[in-house]
Design a protein around this motif. Sequence first.
Motif, short mmCIF file in Angstrom:
data_model
loop_
_atom_site.label_atom_id
_atom_site.label_comp_id
_atom_site.label_asym_id
_atom_site.label_seq_id
_atom_site.Cartn_x
_atom_site.Cartn_y
_atom_site.Cartn_z
N UNK A 1 -6.53 -4.92 1.19
CA UNK A 1 -5.36 -5.75 0.87
C UNK A 1 -4.76 -5.21 -0.42
N UNK A 2 -3.45 -4.98 -0.38
CA UNK A 2 -2.78 -4.45 -1.57
C UNK A 2 -1.38 -5.04 -1.66
N UNK A 3 -0.88 -5.09 -2.88
CA UNK A 3 0.50 -5.53 -3.11
C UNK A 3 1.27 -4.41 -3.78
N UNK B 1 11.04 -6.06 -6.21
CA UNK B 1 10.75 -5.18 -5.07
C UNK B 1 11.93 -5.08 -4.11
N UNK B 2 12.12 -3.91 -3.57
CA UNK B 2 13.20 -3.66 -2.60
C UNK B 2 12.65 -3.47 -1.19
N UNK B 3 11.41 -3.88 -0.98
CA UNK B 3 10.80 -3.82 0.37
C UNK B 3 11.00 -5.17 1.05
N UNK B 4 11.90 -5.26 2.04
CA UNK B 4 12.15 -6.56 2.69
C UNK B 4 10.95 -7.08 3.46
N UNK B 5 10.01 -6.19 3.82
CA UNK B 5 8.86 -6.61 4.61
C UNK B 5 7.81 -7.35 3.81
N UNK B 6 7.84 -7.24 2.49
CA UNK B 6 6.77 -7.88 1.69
C UNK B 6 7.29 -8.62 0.46
N UNK B 7 8.56 -8.47 0.14
CA UNK B 7 9.09 -9.06 -1.10
C UNK B 7 8.88 -10.56 -1.15
N UNK B 8 9.06 -11.23 -0.01
CA UNK B 8 9.00 -12.70 0.00
C UNK B 8 7.59 -13.23 -0.22
N UNK B 9 6.56 -12.38 -0.07
CA UNK B 9 5.18 -12.87 -0.29
C UNK B 9 4.50 -12.08 -1.41
N UNK B 10 5.27 -11.79 -2.42
CA UNK B 10 4.70 -11.13 -3.60
C UNK B 10 4.31 -9.70 -3.38
N UNK B 11 4.92 -9.03 -2.40
CA UNK B 11 4.65 -7.62 -2.14
C UNK B 11 3.36 -7.35 -1.41
N UNK B 12 2.73 -8.37 -0.87
CA UNK B 12 1.37 -8.21 -0.32
C UNK B 12 1.37 -7.72 1.12
N UNK B 13 0.45 -6.80 1.39
CA UNK B 13 0.10 -6.38 2.75
C UNK B 13 -1.40 -6.53 2.90
N UNK B 14 -1.82 -7.26 3.95
CA UNK B 14 -3.24 -7.50 4.16
C UNK B 14 -3.73 -6.71 5.36
N UNK B 15 -5.03 -6.39 5.34
CA UNK B 15 -5.67 -5.64 6.43
C UNK B 15 -4.98 -4.31 6.70
N UNK B 16 -4.72 -3.57 5.65
CA UNK B 16 -4.18 -2.22 5.77
C UNK B 16 -5.32 -1.31 6.23
N UNK C 1 2.82 -11.06 -8.58
CA UNK C 1 3.60 -11.74 -7.54
C UNK C 1 5.03 -11.99 -8.00
N UNK C 2 5.17 -12.50 -9.23
CA UNK C 2 6.51 -12.77 -9.77
C UNK C 2 7.30 -11.49 -9.93
N UNK C 3 6.66 -10.44 -10.44
CA UNK C 3 7.34 -9.15 -10.62
C UNK C 3 7.82 -8.60 -9.27
N UNK C 4 6.99 -8.74 -8.25
CA UNK C 4 7.38 -8.26 -6.91
C UNK C 4 8.54 -9.05 -6.35
N UNK C 5 8.46 -10.37 -6.46
CA UNK C 5 9.55 -11.21 -5.94
C UNK C 5 10.88 -10.89 -6.61
N UNK C 6 10.83 -10.56 -7.89
CA UNK C 6 12.07 -10.33 -8.65
C UNK C 6 12.59 -8.90 -8.55
#
Length: 700
Positions: free
Chosen positions: A350-352, A399-414, A392-397
């Motif tokens: 899991x990484x953000x 990040x330009x990745x639409x796939x993860x920006x709304x959840x703090x930039x997180x991707x789980x089970x990579x 999480x706050x830094x990512x929300x404000x």
Amino acid sequence: MAVLSKIRQRSFILIVIIALALFSFVLADVIKSGGFGTNSNNVGTVDGTDIDGQAFMRKVAQLEKQNQNTTSTQAINSVWEQEVRGVVIGNEIEKLGLGIGNEQLINVIKTNPYFAQNPQFLNEAGMFDEAKFREFVLSIKNDPNQDRWVEWQNFEKEAEKAAVEQMYYNMVKGGVYTTKAEGEFKHLLENKKVTFQYVTVPYNTVNDEEVKVSDDEIIAYMKNNAKKYKSENTTSIDYVLLENKPSKEDEAEMAKKINRLMFGQVVYNETTKTNDTLPSFREIKNVGEFVNENSDIKFDSTYVAKKDLPLEFQEQLFNLSKGEVFGPYVFNGHQCISRMLDRKPNSSAKASHILIGFAGAERSTATRTKEEAKTLANDLLAKAKANPSSFVTLANENSEDPGSKSNGGEYDNITPGQMVPTFNDFVFDSPVGAIGVVETAFGFHVIKVSAKYDAVLLGTVAQSIQPSEATIDAIYTKASKIEADANGKDFAEVAKAAAVEVIPATNIKSSDENIGSLGNEREIVRWTHNEDTNIGDVKRFETPQGFVIAKLKSRNESGLLSLDIARQSVGGILKNEKKSEILKKKMTGATLADVAKTSGGSVITASNIALGTPNIPNIGNEPKVVGKAFNLEANKTSGVIEGNSGIFMVQKTAVVEAPKTNSYASYISQEKTQQQNAAQSRAYQALKEKATIEDNRAKL
């Protein structure tokens, strides 16, 4: 092992219903020949035109073949609607004298993807070649196998029919227009708004027991609103279900069987005339072979994450030591024992991340330079390292990745290889908690590694829990007795004596296939609508779930909703009318404050409500209330209004007029589009309601 996921997959069937136009029902198969046969009885009649059973069932079979997830009943209903539509619209087309010529037909056929994209019909430029197409048609015509030619002619007829129908609908839509006055009115509905105060007393403050609604009242109401409550003929049944479940003795025997596998057993060897000791599940060396010999689900060598294990036994299974066995346990209808074979560390993570793009980066719309992006990424890296909880706050404000920006930039089970190389390498080569910056084709990524997950390989013996033959025989005997007794006694009393529950099923249409929780039971539906089945008849059916004993309770051939359904919908309306008379007595007083005091309510303000969307906050849709508020004089109190949710009294406080505009073109265009899109359906429904339709689908 993925066997546990497979058990889960076997626990349900996903039925996807795909409705497609039949004009392309031949496509590749039209070239080949084929046919389906059935009896020639008519499936129905529409305005004197018979729908031939044999031709009808050929189309049903073809639709089922094209859409393998479509059930027979779904296919029958789809083809029936096509046939009714074809006759109804066909009669109108004939009256108008519409048709197309050969050249137009070719233009229609070549829009079919099978022909438009088939290299057989394309020239060197990749365009549809009419000469090749005509040559193809001629070859079918001259083929000694004339079945192909008959099929082709049928295809042409269907294609022509679909094209002419579309021509008719285009004419209907072409006759729809929107005036400037309608555009102005739409503008008014959307933009003129009213603010008002109100007092309300909900209908649910009166107990249902205080108001009684008789079946005669419900029937009378439906007759007065016959068009609104029109219904097909329906039937109602009571039934009991005797499920094919294993008995306690069966479960005990299965437990013994699985335990023998788990702990080993001694068996007599006929060849050597000695007792042999068979090894236990934890002792055998070839686990895959053992599982395949003893399990209903074969061995799978896939490593699985903790989240993919059965939730109830997740901790026990995931935390097994190598070689350790867990069980027996029951999962999705199977007796299981599982053995830990191997564990793979860091199989997923899991990484953000925070993506900072730049001009020229892949999929990026950023205008900043690459150097500016790198500087920003390093600034964010410094902030994240100084305060990791701020990621999480830094990512929300940022990040330009639409796939993860709304959840703090997180991707789980990579999983390894899922991300681009530099991103992947940082995640799997860095320890948990590491934060860094990498560059990819998409820009610069500030990455935080949050977790690493192990995956496990399990060997699982899973034996389906099934009733024994003795149990099935006992269930059959019990079902037969209930059927016999119910034919001469009260159904409810017979069910009570047999300790089974009576389940009602209402509003069963002849075109249905599902009956409540039983699912697809077309045979029972047909029986209820069969002319030879009388009210009170009882019959036993064998279903995938077990034995169903059904009693035909009633038939509704009134053309209106059945009483069982109407009691819920119409009954609610009539109850509210009676509750309204009770509540009106509470709504007394000269002002809203007085009314609130006598009714026990409060004076509430509803602000800026548009007539086009008459929703009162926390109340819901109340067009009568909002409409009354618009028509009141300022500061004048209305009388009692019977709304959807309760009774109201309102006082208008302000109106905001719709802003003036120089053009209503957008409103006119919007209204015109809506009306044209609805015109096709409305035209067909009007013609269908006028048509005389005899429907014999219940016999299929």
